[in-house]
Scaffold this active site. Structure first.
Site, PDB file in Angstrom:
ATOM      1  N   HIS A 156      64.651 -40.834 -21.160  1.00 51.57           N
ATOM      2  CA  HIS A 156      63.475 -41.796 -21.275  1.00 51.57           C
ATOM      3  C   HIS A 156      63.264 -43.218 -20.766  1.00 51.57           C
ATOM      4  O   HIS A 156      62.918 -44.216 -19.800  1.00 51.57           O
ATOM      5  CB  HIS A 156      62.539 -41.163 -22.100  1.00 51.57           C
ATOM      6  CG  HIS A 156      61.614 -40.345 -22.328  1.00 51.57           C
ATOM      7  ND1 HIS A 156      60.302 -39.242 -21.002  1.00 51.57           N
ATOM      8  CD2 HIS A 156      62.240 -39.011 -22.592  1.00 51.57           C
ATOM      9  CE1 HIS A 156      60.659 -37.787 -21.325  1.00 51.57           C
ATOM     10  NE2 HIS A 156      61.624 -37.547 -22.050  1.00 51.57           N
ATOM     11  N   ILE A 157      64.161 -44.056 -22.236  1.00 55.36           N
ATOM     12  CA  ILE A 157      64.313 -45.141 -21.869  1.00 55.36           C
ATOM     13  C   ILE A 157      65.257 -45.920 -20.856  1.00 55.36           C
ATOM     14  O   ILE A 157      64.817 -46.823 -20.006  1.00 55.36           O
ATOM     15  CB  ILE A 157      64.827 -45.309 -23.130  1.00 55.36           C
ATOM     16  CG1 ILE A 157      63.960 -45.204 -24.447  1.00 55.36           C
ATOM     17  CG2 ILE A 157      65.289 -47.470 -23.533  1.00 55.36           C
ATOM     18  CD1 ILE A 157      64.439 -44.836 -25.774  1.00 55.36           C
ATOM     19  N   ASP A 176      75.133 -40.611 -15.892  1.00 53.08           N
ATOM     20  CA  ASP A 176      74.926 -39.659 -16.978  1.00 53.08           C
ATOM     21  C   ASP A 176      75.340 -38.320 -16.315  1.00 53.08           C
ATOM     22  O   ASP A 176      75.439 -37.629 -15.168  1.00 53.08           O
ATOM     23  CB  ASP A 176      72.936 -39.661 -16.815  1.00 53.08           C
ATOM     24  CG  ASP A 176      72.485 -38.711 -18.895  1.00 53.08           C
ATOM     25  OD1 ASP A 176      73.208 -38.283 -18.515  1.00 53.08           O
ATOM     26  OD2 ASP A 176      71.666 -39.746 -18.735  1.00 53.08           O
ATOM     27  N   ASN A 213      80.172 -40.145 -27.534  1.00 51.14           N
ATOM     28  CA  ASN A 213      80.346 -41.726 -26.679  1.00 51.14           C
ATOM     29  C   ASN A 213      80.637 -42.908 -27.954  1.00 51.14           C
ATOM     30  O   ASN A 213      80.609 -43.716 -27.497  1.00 51.14           O
ATOM     31  CB  ASN A 213      78.703 -41.282 -27.082  1.00 51.14           C
ATOM     32  CG  ASN A 213      78.053 -40.318 -25.673  1.00 51.14           C
ATOM     33  OD1 ASN A 213      78.806 -40.767 -25.122  1.00 51.14           O
ATOM     34  ND2 ASN A 213      77.095 -40.264 -25.630  1.00 51.14           N
ATOM     35  N   SER A 235      71.142 -48.902 -28.474  1.00 56.16           N
ATOM     36  CA  SER A 235      70.884 -47.369 -28.511  1.00 56.16           C
ATOM     37  C   SER A 235      71.422 -47.060 -29.896  1.00 56.16           C
ATOM     38  O   SER A 235      70.979 -47.158 -30.382  1.00 56.16           O
ATOM     39  CB  SER A 235      71.691 -46.462 -27.717  1.00 56.16           C
ATOM     40  OG  SER A 235      70.413 -47.097 -26.185  1.00 56.16           O
ATOM     41  N   ARG A 236      72.508 -46.767 -30.122  1.00 56.10           N
ATOM     42  CA  ARG A 236      73.183 -46.584 -31.011  1.00 56.10           C
ATOM     43  C   ARG A 236      74.772 -47.151 -31.171  1.00 56.10           C
ATOM     44  O   ARG A 236      75.196 -48.055 -30.538  1.00 56.10           O
ATOM     45  CB  ARG A 236      73.576 -45.245 -31.504  1.00 56.10           C
ATOM     46  CG  ARG A 236      72.698 -44.216 -31.719  1.00 56.10           C
ATOM     47  CD  ARG A 236      71.708 -43.789 -33.030  1.00 56.10           C
ATOM     48  NE  ARG A 236      70.465 -43.477 -33.323  1.00 56.10           N
ATOM     49  CZ  ARG A 236      69.024 -43.921 -33.291  1.00 56.10           C
ATOM     50  NH1 ARG A 236      69.258 -45.074 -32.885  1.00 56.10           N
ATOM     51  NH2 ARG A 236      68.307 -42.914 -33.390  1.00 56.10           N
ATOM     52  N   ASP A 260      70.755 -55.043 -30.848  1.00 58.61           N
ATOM     53  CA  ASP A 260      69.866 -54.164 -31.715  1.00 58.61           C
ATOM     54  C   ASP A 260      70.702 -53.092 -32.088  1.00 58.61           C
ATOM     55  O   ASP A 260      70.088 -53.084 -33.038  1.00 58.61           O
ATOM     56  CB  ASP A 260      68.562 -53.676 -30.431  1.00 58.61           C
ATOM     57  CG  ASP A 260      67.984 -53.657 -31.354  1.00 58.61           C
ATOM     58  OD1 ASP A 260      67.303 -54.569 -31.961  1.00 58.61           O
ATOM     59  OD2 ASP A 260      66.955 -52.562 -31.660  1.00 58.61           O
ATOM     60  N   GLU A 265      75.378 -50.647 -39.815  1.00 56.13           N
ATOM     61  CA  GLU A 265      74.266 -51.617 -39.641  1.00 56.13           C
ATOM     62  C   GLU A 265      73.820 -50.783 -41.336  1.00 56.13           C
ATOM     63  O   GLU A 265      72.470 -51.198 -41.712  1.00 56.13           O
ATOM     64  CB  GLU A 265      72.917 -51.679 -38.233  1.00 56.13           C
ATOM     65  CG  GLU A 265      72.434 -50.226 -38.260  1.00 56.13           C
ATOM     66  CD  GLU A 265      71.700 -50.034 -37.566  1.00 56.13           C
ATOM     67  OE1 GLU A 265      71.743 -50.595 -35.696  1.00 56.13           O
ATOM     68  OE2 GLU A 265      71.007 -49.154 -37.412  1.00 56.13           O
ATOM     69  N   HIS A 297      67.729 -54.016 -35.107  1.00 56.02           N
ATOM     70  CA  HIS A 297      67.019 -52.876 -34.832  1.00 56.02           C
ATOM     71  C   HIS A 297      65.622 -52.760 -34.294  1.00 56.02           C
ATOM     72  O   HIS A 297      65.115 -51.583 -35.151  1.00 56.02           O
ATOM     73  CB  HIS A 297      67.989 -51.532 -35.852  1.00 56.02           C
ATOM     74  CG  HIS A 297      68.274 -50.053 -35.641  1.00 56.02           C
ATOM     75  ND1 HIS A 297      68.973 -49.219 -35.353  1.00 56.02           N
ATOM     76  CD2 HIS A 297      66.974 -48.953 -34.061  1.00 56.02           C
ATOM     77  CE1 HIS A 297      68.725 -48.253 -34.524  1.00 56.02           C
ATOM     78  NE2 HIS A 297      67.795 -48.124 -34.385  1.00 56.02           N
TER      79      HIS A 297
END
Ligand code: COI
Length: 336
Positions: A156-157, A176, A213, A235-236, A260, A265, A297
């Site tokens: 979606h993002i 992907d 990942n 994302s992460r 972000d 974190e 974040h």
């Protein structure tokens, strides 16, 4: 009376909790601003379900503490489930929900805006202007439409990000392992990550934090990228080897970095360090750089997203309590 107990409710979430309460007068809703921990789990005593969000790890101890209170319905207000001990949750017979789609636009928009800022060298220019240096050179920008943007992950993002970048006029390519048939028909996909690295001027990550990942952006992958690449991670944190990024920035290979999410974190982001010793030198180093955008974040953090996170998670929790199928269950029988 059915009772839901919610953790870590912030001031900006309170109006939406009230909205949900007003629409469900037969449900008792109580909440705290404290995070869900093994110690605070007992605050939920007597509740039929708990609503929480991702900031700390929900460890075996935390889950056990909830189970000790007889609570097995846990609804996350966020998408990520990487901080939940899923094995323990299954063992303790938890029913878990998340909110996988609360506002892809919030996150994609943030990625796009920050990437454009990096390309225009906005932070460097703002620093000059703040010192009353109003000269143009050497702070010249790159236009988005001149870039090939490589999108890794077309959920979606990723898809909203692709549209925004195309709106700016960029050429967009994507990778992907789960191809979207529509995007495939339209010819967006390249065959491998190496193709993204070889062709893209801007690389944006929109994939989950699964073991395969972790540190996908590392010294080797950076070496394969174009000189002057801009890397975007909203994302992460664990997707990026932060030390490798710093080496890439130092050598000039990486033109800029949008960060972000940060691999260390937890316990640092969403805290006010302005009057305390800053706990992470590497993060301070990144924050100080004129070609790095660090946000704590907060790509998700919009009124639109926050409302959806609250309303959808409470709806999910109520469905779990009533034994109905919630809109977005997390399948604990899947191998994670
Ligand atoms: C998520 O929804 O998983 C996020 O990354 C945002 C969250 C930390 C509130």
């Amino acid at each position: 009376m059915t009772k839901i107990y919610a953790y870590a409710i912030r001031k900006d979430e309170e109006p939406y909790v009230k909205e949900w309460k007003d629409a469900h007068k037969d449900i008792k809703v109580e909440y705290t601003d404290q995070l869900l921990t093994p110690e605070t789990a007992k605050l939920a005593k007597g509740a039929d379900g708990v609503v929480a969000y991702q900031q700390l790890n929900y460890t075996a101890e935390t889950l056990q503490a909830l189970a000790d209170e007889g609570i097995h319905n846990l609804s996350l207000r966020n998408v990520g489930i990487d901080n939940v001990d899923l094995k323990k949750a299954k063992e303790l017979d938890f029913k878990l929900t998340n909110v996988p789609v609360y506002s892809p636009n919030a996150i994609a928009e943030h990625a796009a805006v920050q990437a454009a800022n990096i390309l225009r060298q906005d932070k460097r220019m703002a620093e000059k202007v703040a010192k009353h240096n109003l000269q143009w050179a050497p702070t010249i920008g790159r236009e988005v439409r001149d870039q090939t943007v490589g999108v890794v992950g077309t959920g979606h993002i990723g898809q909203v990000f692709m549209k925004i970048m195309e709106g700016f006029g960029a050429k967009v390519i994507a990778y992907d392992i789960f191809k979207n048939p529509e995007l495939e028909k339209q010819g967006y996909y390249v065959d491998s990550l190496d193709d993204i690295y070889a062709q893209a001027d801007v690389i944006s990550l929109h994939v989950p934090d699964v073991p395969e990942n972790v540190h996908m952006i590392n010294d080797d992958s950076i070496k394969k990228m174009k000189d002057g690449v801009v890397i975007v991670n909203v994302s992460r944190g664990p997707l990026v080897d932060t030390d490798a990024i710093i080496r890439g920035l130092d050598s000039g290979k990486v033109f800029g970095f949008v960060m972000d999410t940060y691999e260390n974190e937890v316990g640092i982001f969403n805290e006010d360090w302005s009057n305390k010793d800053f706990p992470d030198e590497r993060l301070a180093n990144l924050i100080a750089r004129p070609n790095v955008s660090v946000t704590p974040h907060t790509a998700f953090y919009t009124t639109h997203a926050v409302r959806n996170m609250v309303v959808k998670s409470f709806d999910n929790n109520l469905n779990l309590i009533k034994g109905k199928t919630p809109e977005t269950p997390v399948d604990l029988n899947k191998e994670f």
